[in-house]
Write a protein that holds these residues in place. Structure first.
Motif, PDB file in Angstrom:
ATOM      1  N   PHE A  56       0.845  -1.204   0.000  1.00 14.45           N
ATOM      2  CA  PHE A  56       0.000   0.000   0.000  1.00 14.45           C
ATOM      3  C   PHE A  56       0.876   1.249   0.000  1.00 14.45           C
ATOM      4  CE2 PHE A  56      -2.746   3.060   2.429  1.00 14.45           C
ATOM      5  CZ  PHE A  56      -3.721   3.205   1.458  1.00 14.45           C
ATOM      6  N   LEU A  57       1.973   1.199   0.778  1.00 16.08           N
ATOM      7  CA  LEU A  57       2.930   2.309   0.788  1.00 16.08           C
ATOM      8  C   LEU A  57       3.642   2.431  -0.559  1.00 16.08           C
ATOM      9  CD1 LEU A  57       4.594   1.815   4.303  1.00 16.08           C
ATOM     10  CD2 LEU A  57       2.839   3.486   3.680  1.00 16.08           C
ATOM     11  N   LEU A  58       4.115   1.280  -1.085  1.00 10.91           N
ATOM     12  CA  LEU A  58       4.854   1.294  -2.351  1.00 10.91           C
ATOM     13  C   LEU A  58       3.988   1.783  -3.508  1.00 10.91           C
ATOM     14  CD1 LEU A  58       6.828  -2.096  -2.152  1.00 10.91           C
ATOM     15  CD2 LEU A  58       7.782   0.200  -1.990  1.00 10.91           C
ATOM     16  N   ALA A  59       2.676   1.475  -3.455  1.00 13.39           N
ATOM     17  CA  ALA A  59       1.771   1.836  -4.557  1.00 13.39           C
ATOM     18  C   ALA A  59       1.228   3.248  -4.417  1.00 13.39           C
ATOM     19  CB  ALA A  59       0.616   0.838  -4.606  1.00 13.39           C
ATOM     20  N   GLY A  60       1.753   4.031  -3.497  1.00 13.12           N
ATOM     21  CA  GLY A  60       1.269   5.407  -3.322  1.00 13.12           C
ATOM     22  C   GLY A  60      -0.134   5.467  -2.781  1.00 13.12           C
ATOM     23  N   TYR A  61      -0.476   4.538  -1.865  1.00 14.37           N
ATOM     24  CA  TYR A  61      -1.779   4.485  -1.198  1.00 14.37           C
ATOM     25  C   TYR A  61      -2.918   4.129  -2.162  1.00 14.37           C
ATOM     26  CZ  TYR A  61       1.235   7.114   1.920  1.00 14.37           C
ATOM     27  OH  TYR A  61       2.301   7.523   2.688  1.00 14.37           O
ATOM     28  N   SER A  62      -2.595   3.325  -3.176  1.00 15.28           N
ATOM     29  CA  SER A  62      -3.602   2.839  -4.122  1.00 15.28           C
ATOM     30  C   SER A  62      -4.019   1.428  -3.728  1.00 15.28           C
ATOM     31  CB  SER A  62      -3.038   2.842  -5.550  1.00 15.28           C
ATOM     32  OG  SER A  62      -3.847   2.055  -6.411  1.00 15.28           O
ATOM     33  N   LEU A  63      -5.317   1.217  -3.564  1.00 11.10           N
ATOM     34  CA  LEU A  63      -5.799  -0.111  -3.164  1.00 11.10           C
ATOM     35  C   LEU A  63      -5.540  -1.150  -4.254  1.00 11.10           C
ATOM     36  CD1 LEU A  63      -9.198   0.763  -1.407  1.00 11.10           C
ATOM     37  CD2 LEU A  63      -7.049   0.040  -0.343  1.00 11.10           C
ATOM     38  N   MET A  64      -5.817  -0.791  -5.501  1.00 11.67           N
ATOM     39  CA  MET A  64      -5.565  -1.733  -6.591  1.00 11.67           C
ATOM     40  C   MET A  64      -4.075  -1.992  -6.731  1.00 11.67           C
ATOM     41  SD  MET A  64      -6.779  -3.757  -8.794  1.00 11.67           S
ATOM     42  CE  MET A  64      -8.502  -3.239  -8.769  1.00 11.67           C
ATOM     43  N   GLY A  65      -3.263  -0.951  -6.609  1.00 10.33           N
ATOM     44  CA  GLY A  65      -1.815  -1.129  -6.671  1.00 10.33           C
ATOM     45  C   GLY A  65      -1.318  -2.014  -5.549  1.00 10.33           C
ATOM     46  N   MET A  66      -1.931  -1.899  -4.380  1.00 10.99           N
ATOM     47  CA  MET A  66      -1.573  -2.735  -3.241  1.00 10.99           C
ATOM     48  C   MET A  66      -1.815  -4.212  -3.557  1.00 10.99           C
ATOM     49  SD  MET A  66      -3.455  -2.854   0.494  1.00 10.99           S
ATOM     50  CE  MET A  66      -4.977  -3.500  -0.273  1.00 10.99           C
ATOM     51  N   LEU A  67      -2.976  -4.533  -4.109  1.00 13.96           N
ATOM     52  CA  LEU A  67      -3.328  -5.922  -4.408  1.00 13.96           C
ATOM     53  C   LEU A  67      -2.428  -6.500  -5.495  1.00 13.96           C
ATOM     54  CD1 LEU A  67      -7.230  -5.629  -4.351  1.00 13.96           C
ATOM     55  CD2 LEU A  67      -5.742  -6.601  -2.594  1.00 13.96           C
ATOM     56  N   VAL A  68      -2.234  -5.717  -6.559  1.00 11.02           N
ATOM     57  CA  VAL A  68      -1.388  -6.190  -7.658  1.00 11.02           C
ATOM     58  C   VAL A  68       0.055  -6.339  -7.191  1.00 11.02           C
ATOM     59  CG1 VAL A  68      -0.460  -5.630  -9.944  1.00 11.02           C
ATOM     60  CG2 VAL A  68      -2.880  -5.220  -9.437  1.00 11.02           C
ATOM     61  N   GLY A  69       0.534  -5.366  -6.442  1.00  6.94           N
ATOM     62  CA  GLY A  69       1.912  -5.416  -5.951  1.00  6.94           C
ATOM     63  C   GLY A  69       2.145  -6.603  -5.043  1.00  6.94           C
ATOM     64  N   THR A  70       1.193  -6.911  -4.168  1.00  8.45           N
ATOM     65  CA  THR A  70       1.320  -8.064  -3.272  1.00  8.45           C
ATOM     66  C   THR A  70       1.366  -9.359  -4.064  1.00  8.45           C
ATOM     67  OG1 THR A  70       0.122  -6.890  -1.528  1.00  8.45           O
ATOM     68  CG2 THR A  70       0.258  -9.291  -1.344  1.00  8.45           C
ATOM     69  N   LYS A  71       0.497  -9.459  -5.054  1.00  7.11           N
ATOM     70  CA  LYS A  71       0.486 -10.665  -5.906  1.00  7.11           C
ATOM     71  C   LYS A  71       1.815 -10.829  -6.624  1.00  7.11           C
ATOM     72  CE  LYS A  71      -0.115 -12.205 -10.370  1.00  7.11           C
ATOM     73  NZ  LYS A  71       0.512 -11.745 -11.614  1.00  7.11           N
ATOM     74  N   GLU A  72       2.329  -9.755  -7.206  1.00  7.34           N
ATOM     75  CA  GLU A  72       3.593  -9.819  -7.937  1.00  7.34           C
ATOM     76  C   GLU A  72       4.751 -10.187  -7.009  1.00  7.34           C
ATOM     77  OE1 GLU A  72       4.253  -9.598 -11.150  1.00  7.34           O
ATOM     78  OE2 GLU A  72       2.108  -9.433 -11.575  1.00  7.34           O
ATOM     79  N   MET A  73       4.722  -9.658  -5.797  1.00  8.12           N
ATOM     80  CA  MET A  73       5.807  -9.925  -4.848  1.00  8.12           C
ATOM     81  C   MET A  73       5.814 -11.402  -4.443  1.00  8.12           C
ATOM     82  SD  MET A  73       6.765  -7.278  -1.837  1.00  8.12           S
ATOM     83  CE  MET A  73       7.179  -5.985  -3.017  1.00  8.12           C
ATOM     84  N   ILE A  74       4.633 -11.994  -4.304  1.00  7.09           N
ATOM     85  CA  ILE A  74       4.537 -13.415  -3.958  1.00  7.09           C
ATOM     86  C   ILE A  74       5.002 -14.277  -5.123  1.00  7.09           C
ATOM     87  CG2 ILE A  74       2.910 -15.272  -3.446  1.00  7.09           C
ATOM     88  CD1 ILE A  74       1.301 -13.217  -1.804  1.00  7.09           C
ATOM     89  N   VAL A  75       4.556 -13.938  -6.323  1.00  9.74           N
ATOM     90  CA  VAL A  75       4.947 -14.712  -7.513  1.00  9.74           C
ATOM     91  C   VAL A  75       6.450 -14.633  -7.733  1.00  9.74           C
ATOM     92  CG1 VAL A  75       4.756 -14.823 -10.025  1.00  9.74           C
ATOM     93  CG2 VAL A  75       2.696 -14.509  -8.639  1.00  9.74           C
ATOM     94  N   ASN A  76       7.030 -13.463  -7.489  1.00  8.62           N
ATOM     95  CA  ASN A  76       8.466 -13.277  -7.729  1.00  8.62           C
ATOM     96  C   ASN A  76       9.351 -14.073  -6.789  1.00  8.62           C
ATOM     97  OD1 ASN A  76       8.078 -11.565  -9.893  1.00  8.62           O
ATOM     98  ND2 ASN A  76       8.167  -9.700  -8.662  1.00  8.62           N
ATOM     99  N   VAL A  77       8.779 -14.587  -5.708  1.00  7.28           N
ATOM    100  CA  VAL A  77       9.555 -15.446  -4.811  1.00  7.28           C
ATOM    101  C   VAL A  77      10.125 -16.631  -5.581  1.00  7.28           C
ATOM    102  CG1 VAL A  77       9.375 -17.053  -2.855  1.00  7.28           C
ATOM    103  CG2 VAL A  77       8.331 -14.788  -2.712  1.00  7.28           C
ATOM    104  N   PHE A  78       9.334 -17.134  -6.532  1.00  9.99           N
ATOM    105  CA  PHE A  78       9.740 -18.329  -7.273  1.00  9.99           C
ATOM    106  C   PHE A  78      10.718 -18.023  -8.405  1.00  9.99           C
ATOM    107  CE2 PHE A  78       5.700 -19.249  -5.260  1.00  9.99           C
ATOM    108  CZ  PHE A  78       5.957 -20.483  -4.664  1.00  9.99           C
ATOM    109  N   SER A  79      11.034 -16.739  -8.589  1.00  9.65           N
ATOM    110  CA  SER A  79      12.070 -16.393  -9.566  1.00  9.65           C
ATOM    111  C   SER A  79      13.462 -16.553  -8.967  1.00  9.65           C
ATOM    112  CB  SER A  79      11.877 -14.950 -10.052  1.00  9.65           C
ATOM    113  OG  SER A  79      12.077 -14.029  -8.982  1.00  9.65           O
ATOM    114  N   SER A  80      13.510 -16.740  -7.654  1.00  8.36           N
ATOM    115  CA  SER A  80      14.786 -16.970  -6.969  1.00  8.36           C
ATOM    116  C   SER A  80      15.032 -18.468  -6.847  1.00  8.36           C
ATOM    117  CB  SER A  80      14.760 -16.336  -5.576  1.00  8.36           C
ATOM    118  OG  SER A  80      15.825 -16.813  -4.778  1.00  8.36           O
ATOM    119  N   GLY A  81      16.162 -18.913  -7.386  1.00  8.36           N
ATOM    120  CA  GLY A  81      16.493 -20.332  -7.305  1.00  8.36           C
ATOM    121  C   GLY A  81      16.660 -20.803  -5.883  1.00  8.36           C
TER     122      GLY A  81
END
Length: 463
Positions: A37-62
């Motif tokens: 929510f902080l990273l997305a500039g207090y945008s609710l949609m940005g918060m949800l999308v950012g959280t999803k992307e951050m979780i998915v990106n965990v699997f980009s690390s070997g």
């Protein structure tokens, strides 16, 4: 963008929620949402999308994906061992047939000794030590909290204290990066100033021999003895009636295969240098070999078909879903803190008011706070070493003392933070609840940290 004070709020929220709600999943998820929510500039949609992307990106690390696979496979193998009678057989072998272990103290000291012997990698150590000790501590009615404390407080410090372990070259690399001569020797000398890790390893043995528990640990032991321990995992509560007769080889051979293959691969992948080897891949191969042995052995003895053994493997892997989800969220949370600049902000604010006499104890305390807030020892070392080493040189403070203080402070957070990966893995291998482990281990860790800080303070005024 510089988030300043706001960068530490997700960490505070995660820790407070974890300790008050006793739900690590809720704490991590809420903190991830708030941070995004902080990273997305207090945008609710940005918060949800950012959280999803951050979780998915965990699997980009070997590395992160490998550890998740390790946890899943270990869950499958341990379930197969339990269902095939390996735990029952091993317990009977050690206690009844050979009388190797005759008491609670003996079982606890055995766990401590295994943690010392498996020192190459902290991750490898907590998983192996917890898995081997689990049936013995259960047999002597030792609580999962007590077992997790022994495993965690022995395995991780040893991986920092032993120079040939994984942390040795890691720390030496940061020393060399500051242009300091003889970085390997400075790293080795720093071991003697790593008071927290020394106190943790020796202190565990001392408390075991003294048969002294205090704080929440005393209550956890009493609750477990009464059969209503809060830290008992679902797998610990499984009904074992009708379990096949115990065969120790169904635990010993898979564990030996796992250790031998893991260590051999570490040696091979490091081209003869254990410190440069790939411990994660080694543990995956070793655990897979253990599962394969159980499947083939049971099929050849006509005790179970390949399909039945495979079903047990998948069931065991499925039992790890809760811990895997927590691990994924913990890794995503670590990445969140990196984007917010939490570590840089904390270290920048807290090291401004230091004098030579109090530099080392304050550096140790600040490192403890940072590692507790972020849940990562390696990340804390990476932040604090480049900041503190130049300051120590300008103040004519011995480099080994600062190296030992930073390494010890980093391990403190690794022990006490509910979002630490080794905290989660220690609980996974011992069958302990994460929050219960943190609450029962924290008083001991604080005692060891207080003793270390006092020594640094005394030495600071003497020098």
């Amino acid at each position: 963008m510089n988030y300043g004070f706001f960068s530490i709020l997700p960490s505070l929220l995660a820790i407070v929620l974890a300790l008050t709600t006793k739900n690590v999943f809720l704490a991590l998820l809420a903190s991830l949402l708030f941070g995004n929510f902080l990273l997305a500039g207090y945008s609710l949609m940005g918060m949800l999308v950012g959280t999803k992307e951050m979780i998915v990106n965990v699997f980009s690390s070997g590395s992160s994906t490998s550890i998740i696979i390790i946890l899943t496979l270990l869950g499958g193998m341990f379930y197969m061992i339990e269902e095939d009678g390996g735990l029952k057989g091993f317990t009977a072998l050690m206690i009844e047939k050979r009388s190797v272990i005759k008491s609670r103290v003996g079982a606890e000291l055995f766990t401590w000794l295994v943690g010392i012997l498996v020192f190459i990698d902290g991750t490898l150590s907590v998983m192996i030590t917890g898995s081997v000790s689990r049936p013995l501590t259960r047999a002597f009615h030792i609580s999962p909290e007590k077992n997790a404390w022994i495993v965690h407080s022995t395995a991780t410090p040893l991986s920092v204290l032993i120079p040939i372990a994984a942390y040795g070259p890691y720390i030496a690399g940061f020393i060399e990066a500051q242009g300091i001569e003889n970085p390997t020797q400075q790293m080795v000398n720093g071991i003697f100033f790593n008071y927290y890790c020394i106190f943790a390893v020796v202190g565990v043995a001392a408390f075991i021999l003294a048969r002294f528990d205090f704080g929440p640990m005393r209550k956890a032991e009493a609750d477990y003895a009464a059969g209503n321990g809060a830290g008992i995992s679902d797998s610990e509560k499984m009904n074992t009636e009708g379990q096949v007769s115990g065969k120790a080889r169904y635990l010993l051979i898979p564990m030996i295969l796992m250790i031998v293959i893991a260590v051999s691969y570490i040696f091979y992948s490091g081209e003869g240098n254990m410190m440069a080897g790939d411990a994660e891949t080694g543990l995956i191969l070793g655990t897979a070999a253990g599962c394969l042995y159980l499947t083939v052995a049971r099929a050849l003895s006509k005790e179970a078909s390949v399909g039945e053994s495979t079903g047990k493997l998948f069931a065991g892997c499925g039992n790890m879903s809760n811990i895997v989800i927590i691990m994924v969220l913990a890794y995503a949370f670590s990445n969140l803190l990196g984007e917010l600049g939490t570590a840089s902000y904390l270290s920048g604010v807290l090291i401004r008011f230091l004098t030579p006499a109090i530099f080392t104890p304050v550096a140790f305390v600040l490192t403890c706070l940072l590692s507790f807030s972020t849940g990562t020892s390696a990340g804390t070392i990476a932040i604090m070493m480049p900041i503190l080493l130049p300051m120590a040189m300008s103040l004519n403070i011995p480099i080994p003392m600062i190296v030992g203080a930073v390494a010890g402070g980093a391990v403190f957070g690794d022990h006490t933070s509910p979002i630490s990966d080794t905290t989660i893995m220690s609980c996974s291998s011992t069958g302990c609840d994460v929050v219960s482990h943190v609450k029962t281990q924290l008083p001991y860790s604080l005692c060891f940290a207080a003793a270390a800080c006092t020594l640094y303070l005394v030495i600071g005024f003497i020098l």
